[in-house]
Design an enzyme around this catalytic site. Sequence first.
Site, PDB file in Angstrom:
ATOM      1  N   GLU A 127       1.446   5.584  28.380  1.00 19.98           N
ATOM      2  CA  GLU A 127       0.347   4.786  27.828  1.00 19.98           C
ATOM      3  C   GLU A 127       0.686   3.310  28.007  1.00 19.98           C
ATOM      4  OE1 GLU A 127      -0.382   5.835  23.777  1.00 19.98           O
ATOM      5  OE2 GLU A 127      -0.753   7.953  24.233  1.00 19.98           O
ATOM      6  N   PRO A 128      -0.304   2.433  27.829  1.00 17.26           N
ATOM      7  CA  PRO A 128      -0.014   1.000  28.004  1.00 17.26           C
ATOM      8  C   PRO A 128       1.191   0.547  27.176  1.00 17.26           C
ATOM      9  CG  PRO A 128      -2.374   1.343  27.764  1.00 17.26           C
ATOM     10  CD  PRO A 128      -1.719   2.676  27.535  1.00 17.26           C
ATOM     11  N   ALA A 130       3.444   2.772  25.801  1.00 21.73           N
ATOM     12  CA  ALA A 130       4.435   3.843  25.742  1.00 21.73           C
ATOM     13  C   ALA A 130       4.841   4.211  27.164  1.00 21.73           C
ATOM     14  CB  ALA A 130       3.876   5.057  25.003  1.00 21.73           C
ATOM     15  N   GLY A 131       5.707   3.383  27.745  1.00 24.65           N
ATOM     16  CA  GLY A 131       6.219   3.640  29.086  1.00 24.65           C
ATOM     17  C   GLY A 131       7.573   4.296  28.948  1.00 24.65           C
ATOM     18  N   ASP A 240      12.860  16.153  33.261  1.00 24.85           N
ATOM     19  CA  ASP A 240      14.136  16.527  33.893  1.00 24.85           C
ATOM     20  C   ASP A 240      13.878  17.198  35.238  1.00 24.85           C
ATOM     21  OD1 ASP A 240      15.888  15.556  32.013  1.00 24.85           O
ATOM     22  OD2 ASP A 240      16.073  17.458  30.920  1.00 24.85           O
ATOM     23  N   ARG A 243      12.183  14.884  37.903  1.00 20.81           N
ATOM     24  CA  ARG A 243      13.122  13.978  38.580  1.00 20.81           C
ATOM     25  C   ARG A 243      13.697  14.601  39.839  1.00 20.81           C
ATOM     26  NH1 ARG A 243      15.132  12.278  32.679  1.00 20.81           N
ATOM     27  NH2 ARG A 243      13.438  10.803  32.409  1.00 20.81           N
ATOM     28  N   GLN A 336      14.669  -3.998  58.796  1.00 21.47           N
ATOM     29  CA  GLN A 336      15.527  -5.015  59.406  1.00 21.47           C
ATOM     30  C   GLN A 336      15.885  -4.633  60.846  1.00 21.47           C
ATOM     31  OE1 GLN A 336      16.155  -7.748  57.802  1.00 21.47           O
ATOM     32  NE2 GLN A 336      17.467  -8.715  59.334  1.00 21.47           N
ATOM     33  N   GLU A 363       8.685   8.444  36.707  1.00 22.24           N
ATOM     34  CA  GLU A 363       9.414   9.568  36.106  1.00 22.24           C
ATOM     35  C   GLU A 363      10.799   9.125  35.616  1.00 22.24           C
ATOM     36  OE1 GLU A 363       8.779  13.473  37.670  1.00 22.24           O
ATOM     37  OE2 GLU A 363       6.989  12.799  38.724  1.00 22.24           O
ATOM     38  N   THR A 365      12.608   5.098  35.033  1.00 23.67           N
ATOM     39  CA  THR A 365      13.149   4.062  35.913  1.00 23.67           C
ATOM     40  C   THR A 365      14.623   4.362  36.177  1.00 23.67           C
ATOM     41  OG1 THR A 365      13.816   2.743  34.014  1.00 23.67           O
ATOM     42  CG2 THR A 365      11.626   2.296  34.920  1.00 23.67           C
TER      43      THR A 365
END
Lengths: 379, 264
Positions: A127-128, A130-131, A240, A243, A336, A363, A365
């Site tokens: 949520e805005p 609740a990250g 879990d 990820r 590169q 999922e 950071t």
Amino acid sequence: MNFTLTKEQEMVRNVMREFAVNEVEPIAADVDETGRFPKENVEKMARAHMLGIPFPEEYGGAGGDEVAYAIAVEELSKVCATTGVILSAHTSLGSWPIYKFGTEEQKQKYLVPLAKGEKLGAFGLTEPNAGTDAAGQQTVAVLDGDHYVLNGSKIFITNGGQADTYVIFAMTDRTKGTRGISAFIVEADTPGFSIGKVEDKLGIRGSATTELIFQNCRIPKENLLGEEGKGFKIAMATLDGGRIGIASQALGIAQGALDVTVEYLKERQQFGRPLSKFQGLQWMVADMETEINAARLLVYNAAFNKANGLPYNKEAAMAKLFAANTAMSVTTKCVQLHGGYGYTKDYPVERMMRDAKITEIYEGTSQVQQMVIAANVLR
Amino acid sequence: MKIIVCLKQVPDTNEVKIDPVKGTLIREGVPSIINPDDRNALEEALRIKDENPDTIVTVVSMGPPQADVALKEALAMGADDAILLSDRAFAGSDTWATSTAIAGALKQIGDYDIILCGRQAIDGDTAQVGPQIAEHLGLPQITYVEKLEVKEGKVIARRALEDGYYVVECETPVLLTAIKELNEPRYPSIKGIYKAYREEDRVKVWSANDYDVDRENIGLDGSPTEVSKSFTPAGRDSACEILEGNGKEAARQLVVRLKERKII
């Protein structure tokens, strides 16, 4: 100790690779450019039973395993990270919690069509406000007779607007903090449920990322997933596994970028010889190859643990942390190594670099993964 | 309806190395696939099965034990049963010996309406095995099939020839060889892969002792073909010409050039 894939996993890899190269790669640049959701890829994956790989046949799945699923996301992401995340969000986030926490009725009604690929799944937690702090849920669900009434909104929801079935988290008891969160199965066409803002993103541009809005949205009581108040646990357990999917996506992005770069280094001539003959560049290739292989071992190890009922909370976090890092560093180096051409849309590496960044964010950071790993180590 | 599909596992490249002594292909280290035309043959059988669900599709292959991977893949695409003809006695077979071994197995199976083969394999490129099987079995054959219609007791097939099409109607049983224009092969399903490996006995392995086969005409000794030499031909001289002007002009020039060379 055995590091070889099973024959089934080997064949899954071959089929997924062929599918990715023939069906997904040709439209990947267009999907990125236009930001359109590649529905045709989803339909084709459904036909080949690719949308329910780790679930048993009795629930409409392919009867496969977590390693095969990781391989599928990896192979798709090598050519199109958008398609990789559609599969990952559908399988790990949209379908798995119903498989793990659903009642038999819920599995028959919702998991079977998801695993068969007749329906697409999504997961709404963020949520805005609740990250990373997912416990700060403001969406509320109030029991009213035979229904829970949902009010609030979710943001950054993968497969939003495209999915048919959503696993949604909401506060059923604000006084209890994380123990006041519950999970619900919400059908896309439920009155009071609508799609809000559609995000315009740096990468994975064909993947639908949207806001979900609930206004007096009445959910039948039997769509409560797990027990009331167990939502936070369900969300964390689901992430879990998610990820592993995102780690596989990151691994695929890195491998895909290296593959096209190796071709380029062999072809591109400067100072009268191909770039691949320059030792300074060879060292970069060697480092990338090593990082990617290390990432693959971590990813498959986490998937193997999940498939075999072993703990995988730390393993999944390490796999995602390392693979996301690898994806970002490898794609940056690959741009590169392509020089000016790498910065243009004539080559796919710039897209891969943009796609890679999200794997360090969603999922959980990279910093959240570090928290999870440290919590396991310092316990 | 009963359909038998003959397929071959081949190396996934035309750049395979050749054994300098035996003159045969070195298969080690080269990824193996189902021969592309054979995939079209299998797809056609599965398409017929989709339309007539009581159809039984059996795939038959001859090869070393590891060729079972190709048959598992065929099962994962949707075939019902698979038989692998595998025996040292078959080693070194040319097309004659191969078709003898396969035809013997098909006689043993006995009950079939349609036999589908690919036109030719990418490793040998002979296009002989399919037609030879038909001859061994005394069956009518329709080669180069690019469109197929199955009716009660007969097939209507459209053959693609160099200068046009040739539509043939034929009573079953019949042997057909498929070309890639026939269809777009489906992907093996992930569910099918796991099922094919879980149900171990779905690929039956037949040795030369397991069925009635003409022993005189199988394997290296039964092969009338003698390879005198295998080599990679030197590349032909080629020249590149850039057509100048805008798209329309360049296209006109291109048409002129192609007509000059009788390509169109």
